[in-house]
Design a protein around this motif. Structure first.
Motif, PDB file in Angstrom:
ATOM      1  N   GLU C 180     -48.379  -1.915   2.188  1.00  0.00           N
ATOM      2  CA  GLU C 180     -49.274  -3.048   2.052  1.00  0.00           C
ATOM      3  C   GLU C 180     -50.014  -2.988   0.722  1.00  0.00           C
ATOM      4  O   GLU C 180     -50.298  -4.012   0.113  1.00  0.00           O
ATOM      5  N   TRP C 181     -50.301  -1.768   0.269  1.00  0.00           N
ATOM      6  CA  TRP C 181     -51.036  -1.654  -0.983  1.00  0.00           C
ATOM      7  C   TRP C 181     -50.211  -2.141  -2.148  1.00  0.00           C
ATOM      8  O   TRP C 181     -50.729  -2.766  -3.074  1.00  0.00           O
ATOM      9  N   ILE C 182     -48.905  -1.855  -2.127  1.00  0.00           N
ATOM     10  CA  ILE C 182     -48.109  -2.256  -3.295  1.00  0.00           C
ATOM     11  C   ILE C 182     -47.607  -3.680  -3.208  1.00  0.00           C
ATOM     12  O   ILE C 182     -47.416  -4.336  -4.224  1.00  0.00           O
ATOM     13  N   SER C 183     -47.399  -4.206  -2.009  1.00  0.00           N
ATOM     14  CA  SER C 183     -46.756  -5.513  -1.946  1.00  0.00           C
ATOM     15  C   SER C 183     -47.560  -6.546  -1.192  1.00  0.00           C
ATOM     16  O   SER C 183     -47.247  -7.729  -1.264  1.00  0.00           O
ATOM     17  N   GLY C 184     -48.571  -6.128  -0.459  1.00  0.00           N
ATOM     18  CA  GLY C 184     -49.342  -7.094   0.303  1.00  0.00           C
ATOM     19  C   GLY C 184     -48.861  -7.291   1.715  1.00  0.00           C
ATOM     20  O   GLY C 184     -49.545  -7.932   2.507  1.00  0.00           O
ATOM     21  N   VAL C 185     -47.695  -6.746   2.038  1.00  0.00           N
ATOM     22  CA  VAL C 185     -47.125  -6.967   3.369  1.00  0.00           C
ATOM     23  C   VAL C 185     -46.847  -5.602   3.974  1.00  0.00           C
ATOM     24  O   VAL C 185     -46.422  -4.688   3.269  1.00  0.00           O
ATOM     25  N   ARG C 186     -47.052  -5.488   5.280  1.00  0.00           N
ATOM     26  CA  ARG C 186     -46.786  -4.201   5.902  1.00  0.00           C
ATOM     27  C   ARG C 186     -45.303  -3.914   5.999  1.00  0.00           C
ATOM     28  O   ARG C 186     -44.812  -2.874   5.601  1.00  0.00           O
ATOM     29  N   MET C 187     -44.564  -4.841   6.571  1.00  0.00           N
ATOM     30  CA  MET C 187     -43.170  -4.545   6.850  1.00  0.00           C
ATOM     31  C   MET C 187     -42.216  -5.211   5.877  1.00  0.00           C
ATOM     32  O   MET C 187     -41.517  -4.562   5.151  1.00  0.00           O
ATOM     33  N   MET C 188     -42.183  -6.536   5.870  1.00  0.00           N
ATOM     34  CA  MET C 188     -41.152  -7.234   5.084  1.00  0.00           C
ATOM     35  C   MET C 188     -41.619  -7.377   3.650  1.00  0.00           C
ATOM     36  O   MET C 188     -42.022  -8.433   3.212  1.00  0.00           O
ATOM     37  N   THR C 189     -41.527  -6.273   2.917  1.00  0.00           N
ATOM     38  CA  THR C 189     -42.208  -6.235   1.631  1.00  0.00           C
ATOM     39  C   THR C 189     -41.558  -7.112   0.577  1.00  0.00           C
ATOM     40  O   THR C 189     -42.247  -7.633  -0.269  1.00  0.00           O
ATOM     41  N   SER C 190     -40.242  -7.240   0.572  1.00  0.00           N
ATOM     42  CA  SER C 190     -39.524  -7.890  -0.535  1.00  0.00           C
ATOM     43  C   SER C 190     -39.952  -7.311  -1.855  1.00  0.00           C
ATOM     44  O   SER C 190     -40.087  -8.013  -2.855  1.00  0.00           O
ATOM     45  N   PHE C 191     -40.195  -6.014  -1.862  1.00  0.00           N
ATOM     46  CA  PHE C 191     -40.751  -5.389  -3.056  1.00  0.00           C
ATOM     47  C   PHE C 191     -39.662  -5.124  -4.084  1.00  0.00           C
ATOM     48  O   PHE C 191     -39.873  -5.263  -5.272  1.00  0.00           O
ATOM     49  N   ILE C 192     -38.492  -4.722  -3.591  1.00  0.00           N
ATOM     50  CA  ILE C 192     -37.398  -4.411  -4.502  1.00  0.00           C
ATOM     51  C   ILE C 192     -36.592  -5.687  -4.685  1.00  0.00           C
ATOM     52  O   ILE C 192     -36.072  -6.245  -3.732  1.00  0.00           O
ATOM     53  N   ARG C 193     -36.528  -6.163  -5.898  1.00  0.00           N
ATOM     54  CA  ARG C 193     -35.872  -7.442  -6.170  1.00  0.00           C
ATOM     55  C   ARG C 193     -34.761  -7.235  -7.182  1.00  0.00           C
ATOM     56  O   ARG C 193     -34.646  -6.202  -7.807  1.00  0.00           O
ATOM     57  N   VAL C 194     -33.957  -8.269  -7.352  1.00  0.00           N
ATOM     58  CA  VAL C 194     -32.870  -8.192  -8.315  1.00  0.00           C
ATOM     59  C   VAL C 194     -33.475  -8.111  -9.710  1.00  0.00           C
ATOM     60  O   VAL C 194     -34.242  -8.964 -10.116  1.00  0.00           O
ATOM     61  N   GLY C 195     -33.156  -7.060 -10.415  1.00  0.00           N
ATOM     62  CA  GLY C 195     -33.701  -6.907 -11.753  1.00  0.00           C
ATOM     63  C   GLY C 195     -34.904  -5.999 -11.803  1.00  0.00           C
ATOM     64  O   GLY C 195     -35.431  -5.759 -12.893  1.00  0.00           O
ATOM     65  N   GLY C 196     -35.338  -5.453 -10.687  1.00  0.00           N
ATOM     66  CA  GLY C 196     -36.465  -4.538 -10.740  1.00  0.00           C
ATOM     67  C   GLY C 196     -37.290  -4.615  -9.484  1.00  0.00           C
ATOM     68  O   GLY C 196     -36.780  -4.538  -8.368  1.00  0.00           O
ATOM     69  N   LEU C 197     -38.571  -4.764  -9.678  1.00  0.00           N
ATOM     70  CA  LEU C 197     -39.492  -4.764  -8.553  1.00  0.00           C
ATOM     71  C   LEU C 197     -40.321  -6.033  -8.589  1.00  0.00           C
ATOM     72  O   LEU C 197     -40.285  -6.810  -9.530  1.00  0.00           O
ATOM     73  N   LEU C 198     -41.112  -6.201  -7.536  1.00  0.00           N
ATOM     74  CA  LEU C 198     -42.055  -7.306  -7.504  1.00  0.00           C
ATOM     75  C   LEU C 198     -43.023  -7.180  -8.672  1.00  0.00           C
ATOM     76  O   LEU C 198     -43.281  -8.141  -9.392  1.00  0.00           O
ATOM     77  N   ALA C 199     -43.592  -5.997  -8.830  1.00  0.00           N
ATOM     78  CA  ALA C 199     -44.532  -5.744  -9.923  1.00  0.00           C
ATOM     79  C   ALA C 199     -44.698  -4.237 -10.010  1.00  0.00           C
ATOM     80  O   ALA C 199     -44.261  -3.505  -9.119  1.00  0.00           O
ATOM     81  N   ASP C 200     -45.340  -3.787 -11.053  1.00  0.00           N
ATOM     82  CA  ASP C 200     -45.617  -2.365 -11.151  1.00  0.00           C
ATOM     83  C   ASP C 200     -46.630  -1.973 -10.084  1.00  0.00           C
ATOM     84  O   ASP C 200     -47.451  -2.782  -9.664  1.00  0.00           O
ATOM     85  N   VAL C 201     -46.573  -0.704  -9.672  1.00  0.00           N
ATOM     86  CA  VAL C 201     -47.433  -0.282  -8.572  1.00  0.00           C
ATOM     87  C   VAL C 201     -48.860  -0.106  -9.064  1.00  0.00           C
ATOM     88  O   VAL C 201     -49.090   0.270 -10.212  1.00  0.00           O
ATOM     89  N   PRO C 202     -49.859  -0.361  -8.227  1.00  0.00           N
ATOM     90  CA  PRO C 202     -51.246  -0.153  -8.647  1.00  0.00           C
ATOM     91  C   PRO C 202     -51.553   1.340  -8.795  1.00  0.00           C
ATOM     92  O   PRO C 202     -50.778   2.199  -8.377  1.00  0.00           O
TER      93      PRO C 202
END
Lengths: 199, 197, 428
Positions: C180-202
């Motif tokens: 949740e800290w890195i993506s805002g969502v507990r489970m369905m993060t969609s954090f890893i995306r095509v081309g990299g990540l959602l954003a850099d980690v805090p």
């Protein structure tokens, strides 16, 4: 219970095109003009005629130099403009040699494809799935019935001509789809009424 | 305020009405004729509470909701999380997840309902005895969610009547707790007679 | 039932119970002391298990043919969670498919994202910078631990041990806090995306992960203390559901189901992806292929995953997390103000998405259940032409009918728990 040390793979992946081991075997069983080998992104897909499928896969499985013992998956790609619209792909993996080959067969809706369930028990469910979602005609299968969809479902959803439709998303401009024709408001002429017609 | 007579019997004054300030027949000294509030306090001291049958029945029903296990997909994981130690669902009485629908009165439809599962859902709902409630947890159960295609029923309210919808994909466990609380308020507001169907 | 008369000295009962081959043929369900000697005959009872049943493994229906308590045949009936993912993929752009992939194996969503992203990145031919790869590894391994925690909790719960269920969720909630800290969502993060990540980690990410890694091995010791030497657990699981290695391979099993039978196949080792070859970790392998061995394999895998996370977070490099290819990943916001090309790229990617060249690739990752493969076919458009998902649970489940042969009905639950299926992978 033991743990396996670092170097468990016998060949570094990526330095050779995956699937090369299958090529000499296939050349022994299928005439060269009927083989179509496609190499993409380091992976080899070999298309063979349907009548040689069972012999080729049996050889791939039992040959000690190839030993493709693990059925990874079986799938189908639908190219509806072609006569033989389906690219049926069988992905087989050799754990001993750390190799993956894709055997392909081009088929139409009526082509009879032999079942590989006798060679790989794991293929039984994959073939049922392809029958269910594409309508492939598979022969000598132990239990060819629908697997993912209800038994009385009509149609094969993953074909390109199957329209997958849940319901229109209700916006303010197309709420009338939910009403019966006589209840729809008159101020919206028929041509503009709703962005999607209810099936 | 003593309501007991000399021999210990309970004595309820014959005329009991709320004391009206400013009325002509109001008592000169407040407290001589007991107001309704004082009467209730006095009765409570003796261990007597006044209420209505409907309220007690509703309180019993909403404080001990027994959910039927109907976790289908991802929302089921958050439902399990809601019943675990951090977000404790048993605080609200809904701890006992019954495997058999015959022993349950709340069905939390947690997850996407596919076309094959629809008749099963209806059958489980029919097997639950009255009174029963349905919480539709998550976007897929409420409206089909992100799956607007041939395989998913677009909302379980096409199959069973739903009392509370929870948005989210999946909703946080606190969302489920909020839904249970809302359902409890709904049950509290439902008079007993209307549940006899 | 009337109490049966004692058998006389010459083997005949006092009342006329028919005797066949010296064995009294008593109606099944009679007094227990005679049942061992009776051959139950050819009558099999067919019962239905599921799709709604208390084993919290999802909507799986088993049709069991029982001979008393013994399972003579087991036919899984799947499809109760069929969602039409593969058809949905064909109508979403590649980046829009990532949230769909979250919902397939819903116990470890980032691993699905990773598999899909890797397949598309192979088609595109883009490289992810090292920091992005390391963070992908950390997130994937944390979600692997979270998935194994659920497996452990529900497996133990099925066998009657409720404490493990509560304990495992305590750790899982900590991992979900990190997600949740890195993506805002507990489970369905969609954090890893095509081309990299959602954003850099805090900035808080590294201390949170370090804190988790520091205390997790003791927690695994706690779980093992509850179960591994527990005589009831051992009695219920040792020797049950044996799957030999050749059968496992021929069914296409992978993951702990295959490794429990002694085959050391792990996609992270065989076909390393996303910098897994830079980390030291062992691949645990079982000996007998029974439920207990698969349990030991997965518990050890949790420890190994923790080890990988520790190495990755200690060696986390700096730099960007997304690919510099502007045709794939959105340019940074500041660049849009100064560069016309960036603005056009941003527009193109946001409206129609990127277009991989036409081709076909199969890409596999090691999910917590086994080999999760994506066969991605592109026709040069902005949507996948065909994306076949090879769910590990689909193949693992097809081996169930082999594993429960001649086991007791109550043990079927234990075997299902040990293969660790997720119906999202099976039915897609």
């Amino acid at each position: 219970m033991s743990t396996v040390p670092r170097s468990v793979r016998s060949e570094p992946a990526g330095s050779v095109v995956e699937g090369q081991r299958a090529v000499p075997l296939i050349h022994r069983l299928v005439p060269a003009d009927q083989i179509e080998a496609v190499t993409e992104h380091g992976q080899l897909t070999i298309f063979i005629p349907v009548d040689r499928l069972l012999a080729v896969v049996a050889a791939l499985r039992t040959d000690s130099k190839a030993a493709y013992e693990m059925p990874v998956t079986m799938t189908c790609v639908d190219w509806p403009e072609r006569d033989l619209r389906y690219d049926v792909l069988y992905l087989l993996r050799s754990l001993v040699y750390n190799d993956l080959v894709a055997i392909g067969v081009r088929a139409s809706e009526e082509t009879e494809i032999p079942s590989l369930a006798a060679l790989y028990p794991g293929m039984e469910w994959h073939e049922r799935e392809c029958f269910d979602l594409f309508g492939l005609r598979i022969v000598n299968h132990p239990n060819l019935i629908r697997i993912l969809l209800p038994d009385d479902w009509e149609g094969h959803p993953l074909r390109k001509d199957y329209v997958s439709f849940g319901e229109p998303v209700a916006f303010t401009h197309n709420l009338e789809w939910a009403l019966s024709p006589q209840d729809r408001p008159e101020y919206l002429p028929g041509a503009v009424r709703g962005s999607v017609e209810r099936p | 305020m003593g309501l007991r007579s000399g021999d210990g019997a309970l004595e309820i004054p014959a005329l009991v009405r709320a004391a009206q300030v400013g009325r002509a027949d109001a008592p000169a000294f407040p407290g001589v004729i007991p107001s309704e509030r004082d009467l209730v306090d006095a009765a409570a001291q003796e261990g007597i509470f006044t209420t209505t049958v409907g309220k007690v029945v509703a309180w019993g029903r909403y404080s001990s909701l027994w959910p039927a296990l109907f976790g289908l997909a991802c929302c089921a994981i958050e439902m399990m999380g809601a019943s675990n130690a951090r977000f404790d669902l048993s605080r609200f009485g809904a701890e006992v997840f019954r495997a058999s629908p015959r022993q349950a009165d709340l069905m939390i439809v947690a997850g996407r309902v596919s076309q094959k599962m629809g008749p099963v859902l209806r059958q489980i709902y029919d097997q639950m005895p009255d009174p029963k409630w349905v919480i539709s947890m998550g976007a897929c159960a409420s409206c089909g969610g992100i799956f607007n295609n041939y395989a998913i029923i677009q909302g379980v309210d096409k199959v069973v009547p739903v009392d509370v919808y929870i948005p989210g994909c999946p909703p946080r466990p606190e969302g489920l707790l909020d839904a249970v609380i809302k359902l409890q308020k709904k049950i509290a507001a439902t008079p007993v007679s209307s549940l006899r169907e | 039932m009337a109490i049966l008369p004692p058998i006389k000295g010459d083997g005949t009962p006092a009342i006329g119970v028919p005797i066949q081959d010296g064995i009294p043929r008593i109606h099944p369900g009679g007094q227990g002391e005679f049942l061992d000697k009776i051959e139950m005959g050819e009558e099999l009872m067919e019962i239905n298990m599921g799709p709604q049943h208390p084993s919290t493994h999802g909507v799986l229906r088993l049709v069991l043919s029982l001979d008393g308590e013994r399972v003579r045949a087991c036919r899984p009936d799947i499809g109760y969670l069929h969602t039409g993912f593969e058809k949905s993929f064909e109508s979403h752009t590649y980046q829009q498919c990532i949230p769909l992939t979250d919902r397939m194996d819903y116990l470890a969503p980032p691993i699905n994202n990773l598999g899909f992203a890797l397949a598309v990145e192979k088609l595109l031919g883009v490289e992810i910078p090292p920091r992005g790869q390391y963070i992908r590894v950390i997130v994937a391994e944390l979600s692997r631990i979270a998935s194994h925690l659920i497996w452990l909790g529900t497996h133990a719960l099925d066998l009657g041990a409720t404490t493990a269920f509560m304990y495992c969720w305590r750790e899982r909630d900590k991992i979900l806090d990190i997600m949740e800290w890195i993506s805002g969502v507990r489970m369905m993060t969609s954090f890893i995306r095509v081309g990299g990540l959602l954003a850099d980690v805090p900035d808080e990410f590294v201390p949170m992960v370090r804190a988790f890694v520091a205390e997790f091995p003791q927690r695994v010791d706690e779980y093992e203390g509850l179960l591994t030497a527990n005589p009831i657990f051992r009695q219920r699981t040792i020797g049950l559901g044996v799957l030999d290695s050749a059968t496992a391979i021929s069914f296409g099993c992978s993951g702990a189901t295959l490794r429990g039978s002694g085959v050391p196949y792990d996609v992270r080792r065989a076909l390393p992806y996303s910098s897994y070859d830079k980390f030291e970790f062992d691949v645990p392998v079982g000996v007998r292929g029974d439920v207990y061995d698969r349990y030991l394999v997965r518990v050890r895998e949790m420890r190994e995953a923790c080890r990988i996370v520790e190495q990755a977070v200690e060696g986390l490099p700096g730099g960007p997390v997304n690919t510099p290819d502007r045709k794939v990943m959105l340019p940074p916001r500041a660049e849009i103000d100064t560069s016309m090309e960036s603005l056009i790229h941003h527009f193109k990617i946001s409206t129609e998405g990127f277009r991989p060249p036409a081709g076909r690739v199969y890409s596999a990752v090691e999910s917590s259940r086994g080999e999760l493969g994506f066969l991605m076919v592109s026709d040069g458009g902005n949507r996948p032409y065909r994306c076949k998902v090879r769910g590990p649970s689909f193949s693992n489940l097809s081996a169930l009918s082999y594993m429960v042969q001649d086991e007791l009905v109550a043990d079927v639950v234990a075997v299902i728990g040990s293969i660790d299926i997720i119906l999202g992978d099976v039915d897609r």
